[in-house]
Every structure is written in C-alpha cells, then in structure tokens.
Design a protein around this motif. Sequence first.
Motif, PDB file in Angstrom:
ATOM      1  N   ARG A  65       0.833  -1.210   0.000  1.00 51.60           N
ATOM      2  CA  ARG A  65       0.000   0.000   0.000  1.00 51.60           C
ATOM      3  C   ARG A  65       0.866   1.258   0.000  1.00 51.60           C
ATOM      4  O   ARG A  65       0.566   2.233  -0.700  1.00 51.60           O
ATOM      5  CB  ARG A  65      -0.930  -0.009   1.209  1.00 51.60           C
ATOM      6  CG  ARG A  65      -2.006  -1.086   1.163  1.00 51.60           C
ATOM      7  CD  ARG A  65      -2.710  -1.252   2.496  1.00 51.60           C
ATOM      8  NE  ARG A  65      -3.682  -0.192   2.739  1.00 51.60           N
ATOM      9  CZ  ARG A  65      -4.338  -0.058   3.885  1.00 51.60           C
ATOM     10  NH1 ARG A  65      -4.101  -0.898   4.898  1.00 51.60           N
ATOM     11  NH2 ARG A  65      -5.211   0.916   4.046  1.00 51.60           N
ATOM     12  N   TYR A  69       0.987   3.985  -2.961  1.00 53.35           N
ATOM     13  CA  TYR A  69       0.690   5.383  -2.661  1.00 53.35           C
ATOM     14  C   TYR A  69       1.800   6.300  -3.176  1.00 53.35           C
ATOM     15  O   TYR A  69       1.527   7.351  -3.755  1.00 53.35           O
ATOM     16  CB  TYR A  69       0.504   5.588  -1.154  1.00 53.35           C
ATOM     17  CG  TYR A  69       0.010   6.972  -0.835  1.00 53.35           C
ATOM     18  CD1 TYR A  69      -1.354   7.244  -0.831  1.00 53.35           C
ATOM     19  CD2 TYR A  69       0.894   8.018  -0.605  1.00 53.35           C
ATOM     20  CE1 TYR A  69      -1.821   8.519  -0.584  1.00 53.35           C
ATOM     21  CE2 TYR A  69       0.434   9.298  -0.360  1.00 53.35           C
ATOM     22  CZ  TYR A  69      -0.918   9.546  -0.352  1.00 53.35           C
ATOM     23  OH  TYR A  69      -1.373  10.820  -0.133  1.00 53.35           O
ATOM     24  N   THR A  73       0.991   9.176  -5.990  1.00 56.60           N
ATOM     25  CA  THR A  73       1.135  10.618  -5.747  1.00 56.60           C
ATOM     26  C   THR A  73       2.201  11.244  -6.628  1.00 56.60           C
ATOM     27  O   THR A  73       2.028  12.368  -7.104  1.00 56.60           O
ATOM     28  CB  THR A  73       1.461  10.896  -4.269  1.00 56.60           C
ATOM     29  OG1 THR A  73       2.625  10.156  -3.879  1.00 56.60           O
ATOM     30  CG2 THR A  73       0.308  10.516  -3.386  1.00 56.60           C
ATOM     31  N   TYR A 130       1.195   7.546   4.768  1.00 58.97           N
ATOM     32  CA  TYR A 130       0.854   8.107   3.463  1.00 58.97           C
ATOM     33  C   TYR A 130       1.252   9.584   3.395  1.00 58.97           C
ATOM     34  O   TYR A 130       1.811  10.055   2.398  1.00 58.97           O
ATOM     35  CB  TYR A 130      -0.645   7.987   3.196  1.00 58.97           C
ATOM     36  CG  TYR A 130      -1.142   6.602   2.857  1.00 58.97           C
ATOM     37  CD1 TYR A 130      -0.289   5.631   2.358  1.00 58.97           C
ATOM     38  CD2 TYR A 130      -2.490   6.269   3.030  1.00 58.97           C
ATOM     39  CE1 TYR A 130      -0.765   4.358   2.046  1.00 58.97           C
ATOM     40  CE2 TYR A 130      -2.974   5.010   2.708  1.00 58.97           C
ATOM     41  CZ  TYR A 130      -2.097   4.059   2.219  1.00 58.97           C
ATOM     42  OH  TYR A 130      -2.576   2.816   1.898  1.00 58.97           O
ATOM     43  N   ASN A 134       3.930  11.118   0.910  1.00 55.75           N
ATOM     44  CA  ASN A 134       3.534  12.191  -0.004  1.00 55.75           C
ATOM     45  C   ASN A 134       4.539  13.331   0.061  1.00 55.75           C
ATOM     46  O   ASN A 134       4.875  13.947  -0.957  1.00 55.75           O
ATOM     47  CB  ASN A 134       2.142  12.693   0.375  1.00 55.75           C
ATOM     48  CG  ASN A 134       1.449  13.386  -0.775  1.00 55.75           C
ATOM     49  OD1 ASN A 134       2.065  13.989  -1.637  1.00 55.75           O
ATOM     50  ND2 ASN A 134       0.140  13.318  -0.781  1.00 55.75           N
ATOM     51  N   PHE A 250      -6.710  -0.083  -5.623  1.00 57.08           N
ATOM     52  CA  PHE A 250      -6.531   0.949  -4.595  1.00 57.08           C
ATOM     53  C   PHE A 250      -7.718   0.878  -3.635  1.00 57.08           C
ATOM     54  O   PHE A 250      -8.870   0.978  -4.064  1.00 57.08           O
ATOM     55  CB  PHE A 250      -6.489   2.346  -5.217  1.00 57.08           C
ATOM     56  CG  PHE A 250      -5.185   2.710  -5.864  1.00 57.08           C
ATOM     57  CD1 PHE A 250      -4.158   1.777  -5.994  1.00 57.08           C
ATOM     58  CD2 PHE A 250      -4.972   3.983  -6.338  1.00 57.08           C
ATOM     59  CE1 PHE A 250      -2.954   2.120  -6.601  1.00 57.08           C
ATOM     60  CE2 PHE A 250      -3.773   4.343  -6.950  1.00 57.08           C
ATOM     61  CZ  PHE A 250      -2.761   3.406  -7.071  1.00 57.08           C
ATOM     62  N   LEU A 254      -6.793   4.622   0.756  1.00 59.31           N
ATOM     63  CA  LEU A 254      -5.723   5.154  -0.085  1.00 59.31           C
ATOM     64  C   LEU A 254      -6.267   6.227  -1.027  1.00 59.31           C
ATOM     65  O   LEU A 254      -5.677   7.307  -1.160  1.00 59.31           O
ATOM     66  CB  LEU A 254      -5.064   4.020  -0.869  1.00 59.31           C
ATOM     67  CG  LEU A 254      -3.758   4.343  -1.616  1.00 59.31           C
ATOM     68  CD1 LEU A 254      -2.902   3.089  -1.757  1.00 59.31           C
ATOM     69  CD2 LEU A 254      -4.015   4.940  -2.998  1.00 59.31           C
ATOM     70  N   LYS A 255      -7.392   5.936  -1.664  1.00 56.66           N
ATOM     71  CA  LYS A 255      -7.982   6.903  -2.592  1.00 56.66           C
ATOM     72  C   LYS A 255      -8.354   8.199  -1.886  1.00 56.66           C
ATOM     73  O   LYS A 255      -8.067   9.304  -2.375  1.00 56.66           O
ATOM     74  CB  LYS A 255      -9.227   6.296  -3.249  1.00 56.66           C
ATOM     75  CG  LYS A 255      -8.953   5.133  -4.196  1.00 56.66           C
ATOM     76  CD  LYS A 255     -10.254   4.562  -4.721  1.00 56.66           C
ATOM     77  CE  LYS A 255     -10.014   3.381  -5.653  1.00 56.66           C
ATOM     78  NZ  LYS A 255     -11.286   2.796  -6.152  1.00 56.66           N
ATOM     79  N   THR A 257      -7.137   9.432   0.867  1.00 60.08           N
ATOM     80  CA  THR A 257      -5.947  10.160   1.312  1.00 60.08           C
ATOM     81  C   THR A 257      -5.314  10.917   0.159  1.00 60.08           C
ATOM     82  O   THR A 257      -4.865  12.063   0.322  1.00 60.08           O
ATOM     83  CB  THR A 257      -4.932   9.188   1.937  1.00 60.08           C
ATOM     84  OG1 THR A 257      -5.558   8.434   2.971  1.00 60.08           O
ATOM     85  CG2 THR A 257      -3.756   9.949   2.531  1.00 60.08           C
ATOM     86  N   VAL A 258      -5.262  10.305  -1.007  1.00 50.81           N
ATOM     87  CA  VAL A 258      -4.731  10.978  -2.193  1.00 50.81           C
ATOM     88  C   VAL A 258      -5.505  12.275  -2.451  1.00 50.81           C
ATOM     89  O   VAL A 258      -4.917  13.339  -2.684  1.00 50.81           O
ATOM     90  CB  VAL A 258      -4.806  10.058  -3.434  1.00 50.81           C
ATOM     91  CG1 VAL A 258      -4.558  10.853  -4.713  1.00 50.81           C
ATOM     92  CG2 VAL A 258      -3.784   8.932  -3.332  1.00 50.81           C
TER      93      VAL A 258
END
Length: 307
Positions: A65, A69, A73, A130, A134, A250, A254-255, A257-258
């Motif tokens: 994961r 991620y 990103t 995450y 990022n 995903f 995860l989605k 957070t993006v």
Amino acid sequence: MFTIVFSNIITLFLYALLGFLLCKGNKVKITHARSFSGLLLFALSPAMILNSFLQLECTAENSARILKYFLATLLIQLLFFALLYLAFRKKYADARYRILCAGGVLGNVGFFGMPVISSLFPDEPIVLCYSSINVMSMNLIVFTLGVYLITNDRKYISAKSALMNPTTLSILSSLPVFFLSIHFPAPLESAIGIMAKMVTPISMMILGMRLSAVSVKKIFTRLPAYTTAFFKLIAFPVFAFFCVRWIPFFDNTLKATVVVLAAMPSGAVIETLAELHECEQEFSANVVLLTTMLSLFTIPLIAAVLL
C-alpha cells in the motif's frame, strides 16, 4: 465528514491565531520564526515521520500500500504539472505564472495534511505514513521541477538536493525501522510521539507569526493569487479524484488520502525557494497565505463532495 474536517481546520487556525497574537503583542518577534522553522525542520519533523512508521505494523499488505501510494502521488503530481505547463508555457517569461504552476501542485501535505487526514481515519495509522510518503514524493519534484519553475534555469536542478534533504533523509531512515519492525524503549518512543505532536501547533504558529508582518488586505486583493488558489484547492484534488477513482487495486482509504492531501494549501517550500532565488518573493508568500486561509472552506467542501 464536513463537520469533522472543518472542526480540525478551525483548530489549526487557532494555533495560527496564537502565533499572530504573540507577535502583535510583542511577546515574540517575527525574526524568531526562522529559529522555530529550524526546530521544525531538523528535529520535530523527523520525529513526526519516524513516529508515523512506528505506529504501523510491517506486513506485506502495508508495504504494498505504501509503495502504491508513493507511485500514485508522484505520477499525479507530474501529470498535473504537465497540464499546467501546457496551459501557461507561453507566459513563462512572467515569473508569477511559473509560481502559479508550482503553487498549484506543491502542497502542505505534512504539517497541515497529517492532522486533517488522521482525523478522518483515526483507526488507520497507515494514513500517517501516506502523508510522510507524499512529502517525499513532493520533495523529489520540489528540487527538480519546482526549482526549475521558480528560477526558469536548469542549472539549479539538483538530484542531490532532491534526496539529501532533512525530510527525505528522515523517511529513508524510518523505512528500515518499519521493515525490520524495530521498536525503541517505551520512554524513547513516548518522547518521539510527544515531539511528533508538536509539529502541527508550531508550524501553524509560525504561519501566524508571518501573517502578523503582512497586510491582510493585500493577501485578499491580489487577483493573480486567486488563480493559483483555484488550481491548488479545487482543480488539483478533483484531478486526483478522477485519477484514482476507478483503480480497482486501490482501497478506499488510499484513494481518500490521495484526494484530501491534494486539497492541502500551497506549501511554504514555494516561498522558501522564491526567497532563496530572489524571484517574486512577495507573490509567493501571498500564494501560500491566501491558499492557507481559503482552505478553511475548500478542504471540508472537497471532503464532503468527493469522499
């Protein structure tokens, strides 16, 4: 969703208000912001990153994961950079348009983003990782495309700076702790956790201190800065949403957070690069401050509509 995010954003702005009032009341000086920034960059931020990996169990699923991620990103930021470049390349002689492109992508995904995303997913410690990852993907862009946009000169692009900076080094140092499931004595881990919690209040107080030295009226009356704010606070998270929305491998966390981290205001690194290279420093500061102020309303809106 809207209420959770809005209440956390309000808390962040209360920290900024404290810094503002301390400066206005002559209890601290604006010149102290530089010292606080050094503490933040070289001590508290590394502790925050290390703490995020200490909270997460090392499993094959979590490792996969984190890798997904990072790639997502990095790619999304590069793609949005490309779109902004195509839209404004004919105006690049004007430094404000180059800063628009940088400010439209590079966000405050660490100090500002981490408390927001953790409030949305309090039972998902991976979102803290995450946020740290990022920051790393963004830093790779900051010292390559970012510095090129600010200076319009390729000679300032530095692969070494992209890797050899406090944030990236902190993440690279934390990864073995995660992969080897290393844990420190309880008092030390507690101290690291306390330092990690100091990051957000201090970073926002620094923002408030800087706000005390500028005209609030000017922040809201420079129209070009609103164009950057639109791309960073609205267009970029919407773009990120459509990039990840239908990817089957995903998960929803995860989605989300993006998208939420894409909605963060422009990062102070833009102002730092502008000051370092003496390029539209005032406009860069205006972009950072304006997007931060407007994010009080746009981040809850994005979370409510897209999540």
